[in-house]
Design a protein around this motif. Structure first.
Motif, short mmCIF file in Angstrom:
data_model
loop_
_atom_site.label_atom_id
_atom_site.label_comp_id
_atom_site.label_asym_id
_atom_site.label_seq_id
_atom_site.Cartn_x
_atom_site.Cartn_y
_atom_site.Cartn_z
N ASN A 399 -29.07 -18.00 -5.62
CA ASN A 399 -28.53 -18.87 -4.57
C ASN A 399 -29.65 -19.48 -3.74
OD1 ASN A 399 -25.87 -18.62 -5.18
ND2 ASN A 399 -25.38 -17.10 -3.61
N ALA A 400 -30.63 -18.64 -3.37
CA ALA A 400 -31.74 -19.14 -2.54
C ALA A 400 -32.48 -20.26 -3.26
CB ALA A 400 -32.68 -17.99 -2.21
N LYS A 402 -31.25 -22.11 -5.81
CA LYS A 402 -30.31 -23.21 -6.05
C LYS A 402 -30.12 -24.10 -4.82
CE LYS A 402 -26.19 -21.59 -7.03
NZ LYS A 402 -24.99 -21.04 -7.67
N ASP A 427 -34.64 -18.39 2.68
CA ASP A 427 -35.02 -19.66 2.06
C ASP A 427 -35.10 -20.74 3.12
OD1 ASP A 427 -32.45 -21.08 2.38
OD2 ASP A 427 -31.68 -19.58 0.99
N ILE A 432 -25.97 -22.76 5.67
CA ILE A 432 -24.50 -22.67 5.58
C ILE A 432 -23.92 -23.24 6.88
CG2 ILE A 432 -22.53 -21.09 5.32
CD1 ILE A 432 -24.59 -19.12 3.96
N ILE A 440 -17.65 -17.31 3.96
CA ILE A 440 -18.58 -17.43 2.85
C ILE A 440 -18.49 -16.29 1.83
CG2 ILE A 440 -20.79 -16.35 3.55
CD1 ILE A 440 -20.25 -20.02 2.66
N ALA A 450 -22.93 -27.30 -0.34
CA ALA A 450 -23.32 -26.62 -1.59
C ALA A 450 -22.74 -27.36 -2.81
CB ALA A 450 -22.84 -25.18 -1.55
N ASN A 458 -19.25 -21.37 -8.78
CA ASN A 458 -17.85 -20.95 -8.84
C ASN A 458 -17.37 -20.18 -7.60
OD1 ASN A 458 -18.84 -18.32 -9.19
ND2 ASN A 458 -18.94 -18.59 -11.41
N GLY A 459 -18.27 -19.93 -6.68
CA GLY A 459 -17.86 -19.25 -5.44
C GLY A 459 -17.46 -17.80 -5.65
N LEU A 462 -21.13 -14.41 -4.22
CA LEU A 462 -21.26 -13.66 -2.96
C LEU A 462 -20.11 -12.67 -2.78
CD1 LEU A 462 -22.56 -16.01 -0.13
CD2 LEU A 462 -23.74 -14.18 -1.32
N TYR A 463 -18.92 -13.07 -3.24
CA TYR A 463 -17.76 -12.17 -3.16
C TYR A 463 -18.06 -10.88 -3.93
CZ TYR A 463 -12.99 -10.46 -4.04
OH TYR A 463 -11.87 -9.70 -4.13
N PHE A 488 -30.39 -13.75 3.94
CA PHE A 488 -29.41 -12.70 3.66
C PHE A 488 -30.10 -11.34 3.80
CE2 PHE A 488 -26.98 -16.10 1.80
CZ PHE A 488 -25.66 -15.71 2.05
P1 ADP Z 1 -21.77 -20.36 -5.77
O1 ADP Z 1 -23.22 -20.30 -5.44
O2 ADP Z 1 -21.50 -20.26 -7.19
O3 ADP Z 1 -21.09 -21.52 -5.14
P2 ADP Z 1 -21.58 -17.93 -4.29
O4 ADP Z 1 -20.46 -17.01 -4.13
O5 ADP Z 1 -22.85 -17.37 -4.77
O6 ADP Z 1 -21.05 -19.09 -5.16
O7 ADP Z 1 -21.86 -18.58 -2.89
C1 ADP Z 1 -20.76 -19.05 -2.15
C2 ADP Z 1 -21.19 -20.15 -1.23
O8 ADP Z 1 -22.08 -19.63 -0.24
C3 ADP Z 1 -21.97 -21.23 -1.87
O9 ADP Z 1 -21.16 -22.17 -2.51
C4 ADP Z 1 -22.70 -21.83 -0.70
O10 ADP Z 1 -21.85 -22.68 0.02
C5 ADP Z 1 -23.01 -20.64 0.14
N1 ADP Z 1 -24.34 -20.07 -0.06
C6 ADP Z 1 -24.67 -18.92 -0.65
N2 ADP Z 1 -25.99 -18.71 -0.59
C7 ADP Z 1 -26.51 -19.76 0.05
C8 ADP Z 1 -27.84 -20.12 0.44
N3 ADP Z 1 -28.90 -19.36 0.16
N4 ADP Z 1 -28.01 -21.26 1.14
C9 ADP Z 1 -26.96 -22.04 1.45
N5 ADP Z 1 -25.68 -21.76 1.09
C10 ADP Z 1 -25.46 -20.63 0.42
#
Ligand code: ADP
Length: 507
Positions: A399-400, A402, A427, A432, A440, A450, A458-459, A462-463, A488
């Protein structure tokens, strides 16, 4: 001089005049006799005269006595009227002007009647005021009783199970739903410790948290429980327990509201089982596609011209995304069904991190990310489920990377802090948005910024990460500012993960 004194004086004067007259008559008579004037009045005539005089005197006395007795009778009847609480009675002027004791008694009576009258009037006024106050109170009381009755009816017939306990948790009230849901009668429930009859044993941690929330913090506790009906059937419930406090913040009662969510849970379970089954079934064809595309790209079926290679690359990438999604769905369903295994083994946390960094090396390089690792070399081997730890670290690092623009920075740190292994991933990315921050960790939630950066997410990452960290007794949190960056933080007990039996591993 007052009337009585005047009257007495008149009677005294009449008596004195009569006595004086009698003395004068005697004096004249005896003087005439001594001067020898006889024949003017003889002895017999004199005696008759005296007798007449006495008769007159006696008649006067009888008349006077008669008058006085009439007045005394009047006074007697007045006293009787007063006795009968008739204070409007008037004392006539004849009595008031009477001489002697009668007049004085009449005057005292008149004063007493006037006092009684005013006392009576103020008493009547007081009684009237009190009566109207009482009537008002009665109306208020009636309204309160009505309100209370309505309130009781509402609680009695509520669709949730409601129990009220004293501060020690002993049930003092239970509504009809308690009987319906648990199968225990209200008589069986009242007087027992709340939930003793139907709660199934929960972990010590659960009870600690419950009592700490409601007794020490004096706030509402909410959670999900497994309960057992009188007939032995297990049911799912959501519980909310709140303390009712007096104005000094002392606990008066606890109010426990439970809802039988067995049906909802069964539906959820069925859905999750379906997702689990479908994902599982999808994995085989997706894997087959992957192998064949890999074989084609490797030239196992002959040379692949450039255009076809580009198309095959796209197929490979799309298929890989699908595999990732299916794997995430499978992991989520296994977590939700509670069927996943936690199988901790002693390992070096650095091994997990290095593996992820190696896997992401290509990504880091293509995006020119300045990746830094601040790792405490003294972190001892720790009991970890390698696979679960890999999912957590991988999600945070990918995520960081991406969500950080090309050329940005990502920093990974790990150290022992107090009783925890503390991991942070920071990062300098898109951040967010503050409105999204509470959602989130929800399943399938993605913020708009995002979606713009990465369409393929796919969201679920993090879940899944939060579910794993929670099940391992840790916590996950973050701080983020839009367009500045995100950090995080994961805290895991440094004693490591605790083993959990199950049927499936997460992948
Ligand atoms: P995905 O990355 O596939 O969308 P995640 O469950 O990993 O799903 O993350 C959910 C959401 O949390 C992301 O779509 C994004 O909006 C936000 N997010 C997570 N990590 C970050 C981050 N490092 N910086 C910014 N937004 C983040």
């Amino acid at each position: 001089m007052n009337t009585q004194k005047k009257g007495s004086a008149v009677y005294l004067i009449i008596l004195l005049v009569l006595l004086l007259l009698l003395s004068v008559v005697f004096w004249i008579y005896f003087s005439l006799n001594s001067f020898g004037v006889v024949g003017l009045i003889d002895v017999n005539s004199f005696v008759i005269l005296i007798a007449i005089f006495f008769i007159l005197l006696l008649s006067l006395a009888i008349f006077y006595a008669n008058e006085e007795s009439k007045k005394i009778k009047k006074i007697d009847s007045i006293i009787k009227e007063i006795g009968a609480q008739n204070f409007d009675i008037k004392i006539g002027a004849d009595l008031l002007n009477s001489a002697g004791a009668v007049g004085s008694v009449a005057l005292s009576l008149e004063r007493a009647i006037s006092n009684l009258n005013s006392t009576n009037k103020s008493l009547n006024l007081e009684i009237a005021n009190r009566t109207s106050d009482l009537a008002l109170e009665a109306v208020k009381f009636d309204t309160a009783v009505n309100d209370l009755e309505k309130f009781k009816l509402a609680v009695d017939n509520a669709s949730d199970h409601i129990v009220i306990t004293d501060p020690e948790g002993i049930v003092i009230y239970a509504n009809k739903m308690v009987e319906k849901i648990t199968g225990y009668s209200r008589a069986e429930v009242i007087g027992t410790k709340a939930g003793k009859l139907w709660n199934m044993p929960m972990s010590l941690d659960f009870y600690k948290k419950l009592w700490d929330t409601i007794k020490n913090k004096k706030t509402t506790f909410t959670g999900e429980l497994n309960n057992r009906r009188k007939n032995g059937e297990v049911y799912d419930a959501t519980a909310s327990i709140s303390p009712a406090l007096d104005k000094n913040k002392n606990i008066l009662y606890f109010i426990g509201i439970e809802r039988d969510i067995t049906n909802e849970k069964n539906i959820d379970r069925a859905k999750t089982e379906f997702v689990s089954l479908a994902s599982h079934q999808l994995r085989s064809p997706l894997s087959i596609i992957k192998w064949y595309v890999e074989m084609l790209l490797a030239g196992d079926a002959g040379d692949v011209p450039v255009v076809q290679r580009t198309l095959l690359d796209e197929i490979y990438l799309g298929n890989q995304r699908m595999i990732n999604l299916v794997n995430s769905l499978l992991s989520v369903s296994r977590i939700e069904l509670g069927t996943f295994i936690i199988d901790p083994k002693e390992c070096l946390f650095s091994d997990v991190v290095n593996t992820v960094i190696l896997e992401q090396d290509h990504n880091i390089k293509t995006r020119s990310i300045k990746f830094s690792l601040d790792y405490d070399a003294l972190i001892p081997p720790i009991m970890l489920d390698w696979q679960l730890m890999h999912i957590v670290v991988e999600n945070l690092i990918t995520n960081a990377i991406k969500y950080t623009p090309v050329g940005g920075e990502v920093k990974f740190t790990a150290k022992i802090e107090g009783k925890n292994l503390k991991i942070t991933v920071s990062d300098t990315g898109i951040g967010i948005p503050s409105l999204d921050q509470t959602k989130i960790f929800s399943k399938l939630y993605r913020s708009d910024n995002a979606r713009l950066v990465d369409v393929a997410g796919n969201g679920l990452g993090l879940y899944l990460t939060k579910m794993i960290v929670d099940s391992c007794g840790g916590t996950i949190s973050f701080v983020s500012t839009e367009n500045i960056g995100t950090t995080f933080t994961v805290l895991l007990p440094k004693t490591g993960m605790i083993k959990k039996d199950g049927t499936k591993r997460l992948e």
